[in-house]
Design an enzyme around this catalytic site. Structure first.
Site, mmCIF file in Angstrom:
data_model
loop_
_atom_site.group_PDB
_atom_site.id
_atom_site.type_symbol
_atom_site.label_atom_id
_atom_site.label_comp_id
_atom_site.label_asym_id
_atom_site.label_seq_id
_atom_site.Cartn_x
_atom_site.Cartn_y
_atom_site.Cartn_z
ATOM 1 N N ARG A 34 37.742 37.961 52.739
ATOM 2 C CA ARG A 34 38.461 38.290 53.973
ATOM 3 C C ARG A 34 37.513 38.839 55.038
ATOM 4 O O ARG A 34 37.972 39.122 56.145
ATOM 5 C CB ARG A 34 39.514 39.355 53.665
ATOM 6 C CG ARG A 34 40.938 38.841 53.493
ATOM 7 C CD ARG A 34 41.779 40.043 53.128
ATOM 8 N NE ARG A 34 43.179 39.937 53.392
ATOM 9 C CZ ARG A 34 44.093 39.564 52.498
ATOM 10 N NH1 ARG A 34 43.732 39.178 51.301
ATOM 11 N NH2 ARG A 34 45.362 39.583 52.809
ATOM 12 N N ARG A 93 60.620 36.345 53.649
ATOM 13 C CA ARG A 93 60.173 36.644 52.274
ATOM 14 C C ARG A 93 60.777 37.976 51.819
ATOM 15 O O ARG A 93 61.288 38.073 50.712
ATOM 16 C CB ARG A 93 58.637 36.720 52.247
ATOM 17 C CG ARG A 93 58.082 37.175 50.920
ATOM 18 C CD ARG A 93 56.619 36.803 50.779
ATOM 19 N NE ARG A 93 55.721 37.717 51.470
ATOM 20 C CZ ARG A 93 54.416 37.501 51.643
ATOM 21 N NH1 ARG A 93 53.864 36.397 51.196
ATOM 22 N NH2 ARG A 93 53.656 38.375 52.262
HETATM 23 P P1 AMP Z 1 47.620 39.824 50.132
HETATM 24 O O1 AMP Z 1 48.522 39.856 48.953
HETATM 25 O O2 AMP Z 1 46.518 38.823 50.018
HETATM 26 O O3 AMP Z 1 48.366 39.715 51.443
HETATM 27 O O4 AMP Z 1 46.878 41.243 50.177
HETATM 28 C C1 AMP Z 1 47.610 42.442 50.320
HETATM 29 C C2 AMP Z 1 46.695 43.569 50.788
HETATM 30 O O5 AMP Z 1 45.670 43.810 49.802
HETATM 31 C C3 AMP Z 1 45.917 43.307 52.065
HETATM 32 O O6 AMP Z 1 46.672 43.570 53.233
HETATM 33 C C4 AMP Z 1 44.743 44.261 51.916
HETATM 34 O O7 AMP Z 1 45.135 45.600 52.136
HETATM 35 C C5 AMP Z 1 44.445 44.143 50.422
HETATM 36 N N1 AMP Z 1 43.480 43.051 50.157
HETATM 37 C C6 AMP Z 1 43.704 41.911 49.433
HETATM 38 N N2 AMP Z 1 42.614 41.146 49.383
HETATM 39 C C7 AMP Z 1 41.664 41.803 50.099
HETATM 40 C C8 AMP Z 1 40.321 41.511 50.445
HETATM 41 N N3 AMP Z 1 39.721 40.369 50.029
HETATM 42 N N4 AMP Z 1 39.637 42.422 51.183
HETATM 43 C C9 AMP Z 1 40.212 43.567 51.603
HETATM 44 N N5 AMP Z 1 41.484 43.899 51.330
HETATM 45 C C10 AMP Z 1 42.210 43.030 50.587
#
Ligand code: AMP
Length: 197
Positions: A88, A127
Protein backbone atom coordinates in the site's frame (compact mmCIF):
# COMPACT_ATOMS: atom_id res chain seq x y z
CA UNK A 1 1.48 -17.34 -10.00
CA UNK A 2 2.25 -14.30 -7.86
CA UNK A 3 -0.24 -11.48 -8.19
CA UNK A 4 -1.07 -8.17 -6.65
CA UNK A 5 -4.61 -6.80 -6.71
CA UNK A 6 -4.44 -3.04 -6.53
CA UNK A 7 -7.32 -0.64 -6.04
CA UNK A 8 -9.11 1.65 -3.60
CA UNK A 9 -11.22 0.38 -0.70
CA UNK A 10 -14.44 -1.04 -2.11
CA UNK A 11 -12.96 -1.88 -5.53
CA UNK A 12 -13.64 -5.59 -5.00
CA UNK A 13 -10.09 -6.81 -4.32
CA UNK A 14 -11.16 -9.21 -1.57
CA UNK A 15 -14.02 -10.66 -3.63
CA UNK A 16 -11.81 -11.22 -6.66
CA UNK A 17 -8.94 -12.60 -4.57
CA UNK A 18 -11.31 -15.23 -3.16
CA UNK A 19 -12.52 -16.22 -6.63
CA UNK A 20 -8.92 -16.51 -7.86
CA UNK A 21 -7.78 -18.44 -4.80
CA UNK A 22 -10.50 -21.05 -5.30
CA UNK A 23 -10.08 -21.33 -9.04
CA UNK A 24 -6.30 -21.52 -9.16
CA UNK A 25 -5.42 -23.01 -5.78
CA UNK A 26 -3.55 -19.87 -4.80
CA UNK A 27 -3.34 -18.45 -1.31
CA UNK A 28 -5.11 -15.16 -0.63
CA UNK A 29 -2.88 -12.90 1.41
CA UNK A 30 -4.94 -10.07 2.81
CA UNK A 31 -2.97 -7.91 5.24
CA UNK A 32 -6.31 -6.39 6.34
CA UNK A 33 -7.64 -9.85 7.31
CA UNK A 34 -4.37 -10.72 9.05
CA UNK A 35 -4.39 -7.47 11.00
CA UNK A 36 -8.05 -7.90 11.97
CA UNK A 37 -7.19 -11.41 13.23
CA UNK A 38 -4.29 -9.93 15.24
CA UNK A 39 -6.62 -7.32 16.76
CA UNK A 40 -9.13 -10.03 17.66
CA UNK A 41 -6.42 -12.19 19.21
CA UNK A 42 -5.12 -9.21 21.21
CA UNK A 43 -1.52 -9.82 20.08
CA UNK A 44 1.18 -7.13 20.29
CA UNK A 45 0.72 -6.35 16.62
CA UNK A 46 -3.04 -6.21 17.11
CA UNK A 47 -2.67 -3.73 19.98
CA UNK A 48 -0.46 -1.49 17.86
CA UNK A 49 -2.77 -1.68 14.84
CA UNK A 50 -6.25 -1.43 16.35
CA UNK A 51 -6.71 2.33 16.75
CA UNK A 52 -5.02 3.13 13.43
CA UNK A 53 -7.23 0.66 11.58
CA UNK A 54 -10.36 1.97 13.24
CA UNK A 55 -9.57 5.50 12.09
CA UNK A 56 -8.86 4.33 8.53
CA UNK A 57 -5.15 5.18 8.58
CA UNK A 58 -2.29 2.94 7.49
CA UNK A 59 -0.51 0.61 9.89
CA UNK A 60 3.29 1.07 9.86
CA UNK A 61 5.29 -0.30 6.96
CA UNK A 62 7.51 -2.15 9.43
CA UNK A 63 4.57 -4.16 10.81
CA UNK A 64 2.97 -5.11 7.51
CA UNK A 65 6.26 -5.88 5.78
CA UNK A 66 7.14 -8.15 8.71
CA UNK A 67 3.78 -9.94 8.45
CA UNK A 68 4.13 -10.53 4.71
CA UNK A 69 7.79 -11.56 4.91
CA UNK A 70 6.86 -14.30 7.41
CA UNK A 71 3.74 -15.33 5.57
CA UNK A 72 5.23 -15.87 2.13
CA UNK A 73 7.82 -18.19 3.64
CA UNK A 74 5.05 -20.65 4.59
CA UNK A 75 4.86 -23.81 2.49
CA UNK A 76 1.31 -23.12 1.27
CA UNK A 77 2.61 -20.05 -0.59
CA UNK A 78 5.02 -22.11 -2.68
CA UNK A 79 2.33 -22.60 -5.33
CA UNK A 80 1.70 -18.88 -5.60
CA UNK A 81 -0.30 -16.17 -3.91
CA UNK A 82 -2.56 -13.20 -4.41
CA UNK A 83 -1.70 -10.10 -2.45
CA UNK A 84 -4.87 -8.26 -1.53
CA UNK A 85 -4.24 -4.95 0.24
CA UNK A 86 -0.45 -5.17 0.14
CA UNK A 87 1.67 -3.31 -0.85
CA UNK A 88 0.00 0.00 0.00
CA UNK A 89 3.07 2.27 0.04
CA UNK A 90 6.17 2.63 -2.12
CA UNK A 91 8.26 1.40 0.80
CA UNK A 92 6.17 -1.77 0.98
CA UNK A 93 6.48 -2.25 -2.77
CA UNK A 94 10.26 -1.91 -2.61
CA UNK A 95 10.41 -4.35 0.31
CA UNK A 96 8.29 -6.88 -1.58
CA UNK A 97 10.53 -6.53 -4.63
CA UNK A 98 13.62 -7.23 -2.50
CA UNK A 99 11.96 -10.16 -0.76
CA UNK A 100 11.04 -11.80 -4.06
CA UNK A 101 14.40 -11.00 -5.67
CA UNK A 102 16.19 -12.67 -2.75
CA UNK A 103 14.36 -15.88 -3.67
CA UNK A 104 14.89 -15.39 -7.40
CA UNK A 105 11.19 -14.88 -7.84
CA UNK A 106 9.18 -12.27 -9.64
CA UNK A 107 5.64 -10.98 -9.72
CA UNK A 108 3.57 -12.27 -12.63
CA UNK A 109 1.12 -9.39 -12.73
CA UNK A 110 -0.21 -6.38 -10.87
CA UNK A 111 -3.88 -5.97 -11.59
CA UNK A 112 -5.39 -2.57 -10.99
CA UNK A 113 -9.13 -2.78 -10.41
CA UNK A 114 -10.40 0.59 -11.52
CA UNK A 115 -13.64 1.93 -10.07
CA UNK A 116 -15.24 5.39 -10.15
CA UNK A 117 -14.75 7.23 -6.87
CA UNK A 118 -18.42 8.07 -6.65
CA UNK A 119 -19.49 4.46 -6.29
CA UNK A 120 -16.89 3.45 -3.68
CA UNK A 121 -18.74 5.11 -0.84
CA UNK A 122 -22.06 3.50 -1.74
CA UNK A 123 -20.38 0.08 -2.16
CA UNK A 124 -18.91 0.26 1.31
CA UNK A 125 -22.17 1.48 2.81
CA UNK A 126 -23.95 -1.43 1.12
CA UNK A 127 -21.35 -3.87 2.46
CA UNK A 128 -22.05 -2.61 5.99
CA UNK A 129 -25.83 -2.79 5.46
CA UNK A 130 -25.71 -6.32 4.02
CA UNK A 131 -23.46 -7.52 6.84
CA UNK A 132 -25.88 -6.10 9.41
CA UNK A 133 -28.89 -7.68 7.69
CA UNK A 134 -27.09 -11.05 7.73
CA UNK A 135 -26.51 -10.67 11.47
CA UNK A 136 -22.76 -10.16 11.03
CA UNK A 137 -20.38 -7.66 12.58
CA UNK A 138 -19.70 -4.55 10.54
CA UNK A 139 -16.01 -3.64 10.15
CA UNK A 140 -14.96 -0.92 12.56
CA UNK A 141 -13.69 1.11 9.59
CA UNK A 142 -16.79 0.77 7.39
CA UNK A 143 -18.24 4.15 8.32
CA UNK A 144 -18.24 7.52 6.56
CA UNK A 145 -15.47 9.14 8.63
CA UNK A 146 -13.02 6.21 8.44
CA UNK A 147 -13.82 5.74 4.77
CA UNK A 148 -12.75 9.31 4.05
CA UNK A 149 -9.43 8.63 5.79
CA UNK A 150 -9.03 5.31 3.93
CA UNK A 151 -9.66 6.96 0.57
CA UNK A 152 -7.20 9.76 1.38
CA UNK A 153 -4.60 7.18 2.44
CA UNK A 154 -5.22 5.39 -0.85
CA UNK A 155 -4.66 8.50 -2.96
CA UNK A 156 -1.70 9.79 -0.91
CA UNK A 157 0.17 6.53 -0.40
CA UNK A 158 -1.12 3.75 -2.64
CA UNK A 159 -2.09 5.36 -5.94
CA UNK A 160 1.60 6.08 -6.77
CA UNK A 161 2.05 2.31 -7.02
CA UNK A 162 0.08 2.40 -10.25
CA UNK A 163 2.86 4.40 -11.91
CA UNK A 164 5.49 2.34 -10.11
CA UNK A 165 4.23 -0.98 -11.48
CA UNK A 166 3.51 0.53 -14.87
CA UNK A 167 7.19 1.48 -15.08
CA UNK A 168 8.03 -2.03 -13.89
CA UNK A 169 5.95 -3.31 -16.84
CA UNK A 170 3.70 -5.45 -14.70
CA UNK A 171 0.60 -3.28 -14.53
CA UNK A 172 -2.66 -4.39 -16.09
CA UNK A 173 -5.76 -2.28 -15.58
CA UNK A 174 -9.24 -3.74 -15.63
CA UNK A 175 -12.71 -2.24 -15.32
CA UNK A 176 -13.97 -2.90 -11.79
CA UNK A 177 -17.38 -1.34 -12.50
CA UNK A 178 -18.64 -4.47 -14.26
CA UNK A 179 -20.53 -7.27 -12.43
CA UNK A 180 -18.33 -9.59 -10.32
CA UNK A 181 -18.30 -12.41 -12.90
CA UNK A 182 -17.24 -10.04 -15.66
CA UNK A 183 -14.46 -8.58 -13.56
CA UNK A 184 -13.29 -12.16 -12.88
CA UNK A 185 -13.34 -12.86 -16.63
CA UNK A 186 -11.20 -9.79 -17.30
CA UNK A 187 -8.71 -10.97 -14.67
CA UNK A 188 -8.59 -14.42 -16.26
CA UNK A 189 -7.79 -12.82 -19.61
CA UNK A 190 -4.94 -10.88 -18.02
CA UNK A 191 -3.58 -14.06 -16.42
CA UNK A 192 -3.63 -15.88 -19.75
CA UNK A 193 -1.59 -13.05 -21.24
CA UNK A 194 0.83 -13.08 -18.28
CA UNK A 195 1.29 -16.85 -18.64
CA UNK A 196 2.27 -16.42 -22.30
CA UNK A 197 4.68 -13.57 -21.60
P1 AMP B 1 -8.34 -3.76 4.16
O1 AMP B 1 -9.07 -4.92 4.73
O2 AMP B 1 -7.36 -4.13 3.10
O3 AMP B 1 -9.25 -2.63 3.74
O4 AMP B 1 -7.44 -3.16 5.35
C1 AMP B 1 -8.04 -2.66 6.53
C2 AMP B 1 -7.06 -1.75 7.27
O5 AMP B 1 -5.90 -2.50 7.67
C3 AMP B 1 -6.49 -0.59 6.47
O6 AMP B 1 -7.35 0.53 6.44
C4 AMP B 1 -5.20 -0.30 7.22
O7 AMP B 1 -5.46 0.35 8.45
C5 AMP B 1 -4.73 -1.71 7.57
N1 AMP B 1 -3.88 -2.27 6.50
C6 AMP B 1 -4.14 -3.36 5.72
N2 AMP B 1 -3.16 -3.60 4.86
C7 AMP B 1 -2.23 -2.62 5.08
C8 AMP B 1 -0.99 -2.30 4.48
N3 AMP B 1 -0.48 -3.04 3.46
N4 AMP B 1 -0.30 -1.23 4.96
C9 AMP B 1 -0.79 -0.48 5.97
N5 AMP B 1 -1.96 -0.72 6.57
C10 AMP B 1 -2.69 -1.78 6.13
Amino acid sequence: MKLILLGPPGAGKGTQAQVLAEKHGLVQLSTGDMLRAAVKAGSEIGKKAEAIMKSGGLVSDEIVIGIIADRIEQPDCANGFILDGFPRTLKQADALGSLLASKNKELDAVIEIKVDDTILVSRIENRARETLAAGGTVRADDNAEALKTRLMAYYRETAPLIGYYYAYRKLQTIDGMAPVAEVSAQIEAVLKGAAKA
